[in-house]
Design a protein around this motif. Structure first.
Motif, PDB file in Angstrom:
ATOM      1  N   LEU A  74       0.758  -1.441   0.145  1.00  0.00           N
ATOM      2  CA  LEU A  74      -0.075   0.243  -0.179  1.00  0.00           C
ATOM      3  C   LEU A  74       0.812   1.030   0.048  1.00  0.00           C
ATOM      4  N   ALA A  75       0.857   1.756  -0.987  1.00  0.00           N
ATOM      5  CA  ALA A  75       1.076   3.500  -1.271  1.00  0.00           C
ATOM      6  C   ALA A  75       0.753   4.130  -1.337  1.00  0.00           C
ATOM      7  N   GLU A  76       1.102   5.423  -1.212  1.00  0.00           N
ATOM      8  CA  GLU A  76      -0.220   6.433  -1.349  1.00  0.00           C
ATOM      9  C   GLU A  76       0.283   6.717  -2.439  1.00  0.00           C
ATOM     10  N   GLU A  77       0.717   8.214  -3.419  1.00  0.00           N
ATOM     11  CA  GLU A  77       0.463   7.980  -4.180  1.00  0.00           C
ATOM     12  C   GLU A  77       2.312   7.323  -5.137  1.00  0.00           C
ATOM     13  N   VAL A  78       2.396   7.331  -6.484  1.00  0.00           N
ATOM     14  CA  VAL A  78       3.740   7.441  -7.448  1.00  0.00           C
ATOM     15  C   VAL A  78       3.324   7.508  -8.875  1.00  0.00           C
ATOM     16  N   SER A  79       4.218   7.276  -9.471  1.00  0.00           N
ATOM     17  CA  SER A  79       4.396   8.487 -10.813  1.00  0.00           C
ATOM     18  C   SER A  79       5.426   7.523 -11.609  1.00  0.00           C
ATOM     19  N   LEU A  80       5.265   6.825 -12.662  1.00  0.00           N
ATOM     20  CA  LEU A  80       5.521   5.984 -13.202  1.00  0.00           C
ATOM     21  C   LEU A  80       5.616   6.433 -15.280  1.00  0.00           C
ATOM     22  N   ASP A  81       6.549   5.941 -15.031  1.00  0.00           N
ATOM     23  CA  ASP A  81       7.686   6.161 -16.964  1.00  0.00           C
ATOM     24  C   ASP A  81       6.752   5.473 -17.572  1.00  0.00           C
ATOM     25  N   SER A  82       5.570   6.136 -18.390  1.00  0.00           N
ATOM     26  CA  SER A  82       4.632   5.511 -18.820  1.00  0.00           C
ATOM     27  C   SER A  82       4.768   5.780 -20.559  1.00  0.00           C
ATOM     28  N   PHE A  83       5.717   6.006 -21.136  1.00  0.00           N
ATOM     29  CA  PHE A  83       6.402   5.304 -21.622  1.00  0.00           C
ATOM     30  C   PHE A  83       7.362   4.381 -21.934  1.00  0.00           C
ATOM     31  N   ALA A  84       7.581   3.929 -21.193  1.00  0.00           N
ATOM     32  CA  ALA A  84       8.339   2.276 -20.957  1.00  0.00           C
ATOM     33  C   ALA A  84       7.389   1.052 -21.002  1.00  0.00           C
ATOM     34  N   LEU A  85       6.376   1.833 -19.726  1.00  0.00           N
ATOM     35  CA  LEU A  85       5.038   0.490 -19.280  1.00  0.00           C
ATOM     36  C   LEU A  85       4.684   0.406 -20.851  1.00  0.00           C
ATOM     37  N   VAL A  86       4.583   0.969 -21.808  1.00  0.00           N
ATOM     38  CA  VAL A  86       3.862   0.903 -22.893  1.00  0.00           C
ATOM     39  C   VAL A  86       5.226   0.760 -23.842  1.00  0.00           C
ATOM     40  N   ASN A  87       5.479   0.955 -24.315  1.00  0.00           N
ATOM     41  CA  ASN A  87       7.134   0.136 -25.107  1.00  0.00           C
ATOM     42  C   ASN A  87       7.587  -1.020 -25.090  1.00  0.00           C
ATOM     43  N   ASN A  88       6.866  -1.593 -23.436  1.00  0.00           N
ATOM     44  CA  ASN A  88       7.999  -2.854 -22.237  1.00  0.00           C
ATOM     45  C   ASN A  88       6.080  -3.864 -23.276  1.00  0.00           C
ATOM     46  N   GLU A  89       5.148  -3.263 -22.524  1.00  0.00           N
ATOM     47  CA  GLU A  89       3.842  -3.832 -23.528  1.00  0.00           C
ATOM     48  C   GLU A  89       3.325  -5.223 -21.814  1.00  0.00           C
ATOM     49  N   GLN A  90       4.307  -3.379 -20.351  1.00  0.00           N
ATOM     50  CA  GLN A  90       3.838  -4.414 -18.893  1.00  0.00           C
ATOM     51  C   GLN A  90       2.895  -3.768 -18.608  1.00  0.00           C
ATOM     52  N   SER A  91       1.991  -4.534 -17.224  1.00  0.00           N
ATOM     53  CA  SER A  91       0.932  -4.621 -16.897  1.00  0.00           C
ATOM     54  C   SER A  91       1.184  -4.247 -15.305  1.00  0.00           C
ATOM     55  N   ILE A  92       0.483  -3.859 -14.775  1.00  0.00           N
ATOM     56  CA  ILE A  92       0.177  -3.505 -13.528  1.00  0.00           C
ATOM     57  C   ILE A  92      -1.237  -4.001 -13.100  1.00  0.00           C
ATOM     58  N   VAL A  93      -0.828  -5.146 -12.358  1.00  0.00           N
ATOM     59  CA  VAL A  93      -2.516  -5.664 -11.512  1.00  0.00           C
ATOM     60  C   VAL A  93      -2.461  -5.285 -10.312  1.00  0.00           C
ATOM     61  N   ALA A  94      -3.311  -3.964  -9.719  1.00  0.00           N
ATOM     62  CA  ALA A  94      -3.595  -4.501  -7.731  1.00  0.00           C
ATOM     63  C   ALA A  94      -4.203  -6.182  -7.371  1.00  0.00           C
ATOM     64  N   SER A  95      -3.927  -6.203  -6.836  1.00  0.00           N
ATOM     65  CA  SER A  95      -4.415  -7.192  -5.729  1.00  0.00           C
ATOM     66  C   SER A  95      -4.882  -7.091  -4.081  1.00  0.00           C
ATOM     67  N   VAL A  96      -5.673  -6.959  -3.496  1.00  0.00           N
ATOM     68  CA  VAL A  96      -6.735  -6.559  -2.456  1.00  0.00           C
ATOM     69  C   VAL A  96      -7.000  -7.512  -1.395  1.00  0.00           C
ATOM     70  N   GLY A  97      -7.095  -7.740  -0.919  1.00  0.00           N
ATOM     71  CA  GLY A  97      -7.792  -9.298   0.214  1.00  0.00           C
ATOM     72  C   GLY A  97      -7.734 -10.382  -1.055  1.00  0.00           C
ATOM     73  N   TYR A  98      -8.785 -10.925  -0.738  1.00  0.00           N
ATOM     74  CA  TYR A  98      -8.152 -12.706  -1.203  1.00  0.00           C
ATOM     75  C   TYR A  98      -9.938 -13.321  -0.834  1.00  0.00           C
TER      76      TYR A  98
END
Length: 361
Positions: free
Chosen positions: A272-296
């Motif tokens: 749990l982090a409050e606010e983050v900044s991302l390099d969206s250029f690298a994220l798109v070019n690497n076609e990476q994905s970020i998914v959240a996981s909460v509880g179960y």
């Protein structure tokens, strides 16, 4: 009965309260163990965060002061009206999340993101007490060969298991950044699932050592390594890991996860982090994905099966068991002193004073 009641930040009192009576659809549980979670620690240190103090929580109807503790297990001693499927004497693990059963997410089976989601022990009275009354749907009966000590770890293990499910199909290589209880359990369950390479990353040598004992194949001390992402790419022939689990909860560790994840890979965000900044250029070019996981959701039956049928042992995470009366000095304050040797502290409500060390590294 004795119970640990939260009144405010740095104001948790172990005091005498009435034994709760189970209402319709509820069971009364004599608590055997209750683990201290990072969420409990945050509420003690500088809360309220999740604890309702003005408006009652819609599922529990509770406001502070309330009894802490959501990682608990014990024995059913009484049934409220209309409870079926359980009986007095059943040993149970408590899945402490409230759900309404009526909102679109509940109807889709995704009760961990219920519109009125919450936890007993944070949004309602919990298990840091001799007895706890909870909705019967929270209670999972334990087979004879599953101990209550194992069951006390099912709640944080469920967080780890759900995160692994969010990763999709079982990957070949993973990285786990942040080796608190959930991070270590992610390592253990990834090993149980047959992940070939598990890279564990932390700043604590003691926790890295413990991760090795739980199945990590590679250890990276983030204090000593410059460019952790580069180090992990070197370990994986320049490719990067298939999946990285961010379990520390900071912008820097999220960036490390992205740096160390292969093109087309996935980062599972658990911390749990409050606010983050991302390099969206690298994220798109690497076609990476970020998914959240909460509880179960729907995790307790699998954990019970793994312990009962495959011999999965979760108890190496337990570093001490303390009396309820010693919760503040030997529990909260000990954990606030720093990462050290303590991983998971269990509270035994039946104990009277003293601390019993177990599972030392």
């Amino acid at each position: 009965m004795r119970a640990a009641v939260w009144y405010g930040a740095k104001d948790v009192r172990t005091e005498e309260v009435d034994v709760p009576a189970p209402g319709p659809g509820e069971v009364l549980i004599e608590v055997a163990y209750c683990g201290i979670c990072g969420s409990d620690l945050h509420e003690y240190a500088d809360g309220p965060h999740a604890i309702p103090v003005v408006e009652p929580h819609p599922a529990s109807g509770a406001t502070a002061p309330l009894v802490l503790g959501h990682e608990f297990c014990g024995t059913v001693v009484a049934l409220g009206p209309s409870v079926t499927g359980l009986r007095s004497g059943d040993r149970v693990a408590v899945e402490p999340n409230y759900r309404c059963g009526r909102c679109p997410r509940c109807l889709a089976g995704e009760y961990n993101i219920c519109r009125h989601f919450g936890f007993a022990g944070l949004m309602g009275n919990g298990g840091m007490a001799e007895y706890a009354a909870v909705p019967a749907y929270m209670a999972h009966r334990l087979p004879e060969n599953v101990s209550l000590e194992q069951a006390a770890l099912f709640e944080p293990a469920s967080v780890a298991l759900h995160a692994l499910r969010r990763a999709g199909t079982t990957p070949e290589t993973v990285m786990v950044v942040g080796l608190g209880p959930v991070g270590l359990l992610t390592v253990r369950l990834a090993a149980e699932r047959g992940v070939r390479r598990i890279v564990a990353v932390d700043v604590s040598p003691a926790r890295l050592h413990r991760a090795a004992g739980l199945g990590a194949t590679d250890l990276v001390d983030a204090r000593l390594e410059e460019g952790v992402g580069d180090r992990i790419r070197a370990l994986t022939d320049g490719e990067g890991v298939d999946v990285a689990f961010e379990v520390a909860g900071s912008e820097s560790t999220l960036r490390t996860c992205l740096d160390a994840t292969r093109r087309g890979g996935r980062v599972v965000l658990v911390g749990l982090a409050e606010e983050v900044s991302l390099d969206s250029f690298a994220l798109v070019n690497n076609e990476q994905s970020i998914v959240a996981s909460v509880g179960y959701r729907d995790t307790y039956p699998e954990l019970i099966r793994l312990v009962a049928e495959r011999g999965l042992d979760l108890t190496p995470l337990v570093t001490s068991t303390i009396a309820l009366d010693n919760l503040v000095p030997d529990g909260f304050e000990a954990l606030l002193d720093g990462p050290g040797e303590q991983i998971k502290i269990l509270v035994d409500p039946a104990a009277r004073g003293g601390t019993a060390a177990v599972g030392a590294a």
